[in-house]
Motif scaffolding. Sequence first.
Motif, PDB file in Angstrom:
ATOM      1  N   ILE A  61      75.370  63.484  52.568  1.00  0.00           N
ATOM      2  CA  ILE A  61      75.035  63.687  53.968  1.00  0.00           C
ATOM      3  C   ILE A  61      76.053  62.967  54.911  1.00  0.00           C
ATOM      4  O   ILE A  61      76.383  62.098  54.626  1.00  0.00           O
ATOM      5  CB  ILE A  61      73.915  63.259  54.572  1.00  0.00           C
ATOM      6  N   TYR A  62      76.639  64.251  55.612  1.00  0.00           N
ATOM      7  CA  TYR A  62      77.675  63.555  56.467  1.00  0.00           C
ATOM      8  C   TYR A  62      76.955  64.449  58.044  1.00  0.00           C
ATOM      9  O   TYR A  62      77.143  65.447  58.680  1.00  0.00           O
ATOM     10  CB  TYR A  62      79.384  64.122  56.233  1.00  0.00           C
ATOM     11  N   CYS A  63      76.804  62.936  59.179  1.00  0.00           N
ATOM     12  CA  CYS A  63      76.783  63.768  60.391  1.00  0.00           C
ATOM     13  C   CYS A  63      78.016  63.576  61.202  1.00  0.00           C
ATOM     14  O   CYS A  63      78.284  61.949  61.393  1.00  0.00           O
ATOM     15  CB  CYS A  63      74.867  62.461  60.577  1.00  0.00           C
ATOM     16  N   ARG A  64      77.856  64.146  62.131  1.00  0.00           N
ATOM     17  CA  ARG A  64      79.126  63.490  63.125  1.00  0.00           C
ATOM     18  C   ARG A  64      79.003  63.820  64.588  1.00  0.00           C
ATOM     19  O   ARG A  64      78.830  65.407  64.576  1.00  0.00           O
ATOM     20  CB  ARG A  64      80.696  64.224  62.484  1.00  0.00           C
ATOM     21  N   ILE A  65      79.297  63.529  65.561  1.00  0.00           N
ATOM     22  CA  ILE A  65      79.022  63.603  66.610  1.00  0.00           C
ATOM     23  C   ILE A  65      80.920  63.573  67.440  1.00  0.00           C
ATOM     24  O   ILE A  65      81.196  62.516  67.799  1.00  0.00           O
ATOM     25  CB  ILE A  65      77.977  63.864  67.452  1.00  0.00           C
ATOM     26  N   THR A  96      70.653  60.188  69.516  1.00  0.00           N
ATOM     27  CA  THR A  96      70.393  61.252  68.707  1.00  0.00           C
ATOM     28  C   THR A  96      70.510  62.123  68.158  1.00  0.00           C
ATOM     29  O   THR A  96      70.154  62.485  67.535  1.00  0.00           O
ATOM     30  CB  THR A  96      69.657  61.409  70.519  1.00  0.00           C
ATOM     31  N   GLY A  97      72.203  62.822  68.529  1.00  0.00           N
ATOM     32  CA  GLY A  97      72.790  64.133  67.516  1.00  0.00           C
ATOM     33  C   GLY A  97      72.649  63.717  66.114  1.00  0.00           C
ATOM     34  O   GLY A  97      72.698  64.754  65.552  1.00  0.00           O
ATOM     35  N   VAL A  98      73.044  62.218  65.919  1.00  0.00           N
ATOM     36  CA  VAL A  98      73.262  62.288  64.195  1.00  0.00           C
ATOM     37  C   VAL A  98      72.366  62.010  63.521  1.00  0.00           C
ATOM     38  O   VAL A  98      71.736  62.481  62.700  1.00  0.00           O
ATOM     39  CB  VAL A  98      74.262  61.677  64.057  1.00  0.00           C
ATOM     40  N   ASP A  99      70.762  61.510  64.610  1.00  0.00           N
ATOM     41  CA  ASP A  99      69.718  61.798  63.883  1.00  0.00           C
ATOM     42  C   ASP A  99      69.103  62.810  63.122  1.00  0.00           C
ATOM     43  O   ASP A  99      68.822  62.813  62.463  1.00  0.00           O
ATOM     44  CB  ASP A  99      68.845  61.253  64.435  1.00  0.00           C
ATOM     45  N   ARG A 100      69.398  64.196  65.310  1.00  0.00           N
ATOM     46  CA  ARG A 100      69.139  65.136  64.484  1.00  0.00           C
ATOM     47  C   ARG A 100      69.268  66.263  63.245  1.00  0.00           C
ATOM     48  O   ARG A 100      69.226  66.313  62.762  1.00  0.00           O
ATOM     49  CB  ARG A 100      69.050  66.123  65.629  1.00  0.00           C
TER      50      ARG A 100
END
Length: 88
Positions: free
Chosen positions: A19-23, A32-36
């Motif tokens: 999983i790759y998350c970026r804001i 909050t944004g990357v946790d979601r």
Amino acid sequence: MTPAKAPHLSSYTGENAAIYCRISQANDDGQTGVDRQERICRETAARLGLNIENAHVYIDNNRSAWKRNRKRPGWDSLLEAMCEGGIT
């Protein structure tokens, strides 16, 4: 000429994934944004039967993808893990 068919989603069942998350902009380095994003990705992975190890969750919070010379350590680590064959 007929386009190639994409593999059926069931063919990915049991695969090791990441999983790759970026804001780009997060106020006060809030997560909050990357946790979601991570929660939604984990739900999708579970539905597809993919294995997600905690070590294969990569996050670049408050990191622009468009700024030249901007380092994104999470992205770099994701690419490295893919090259090493730990994830597909």
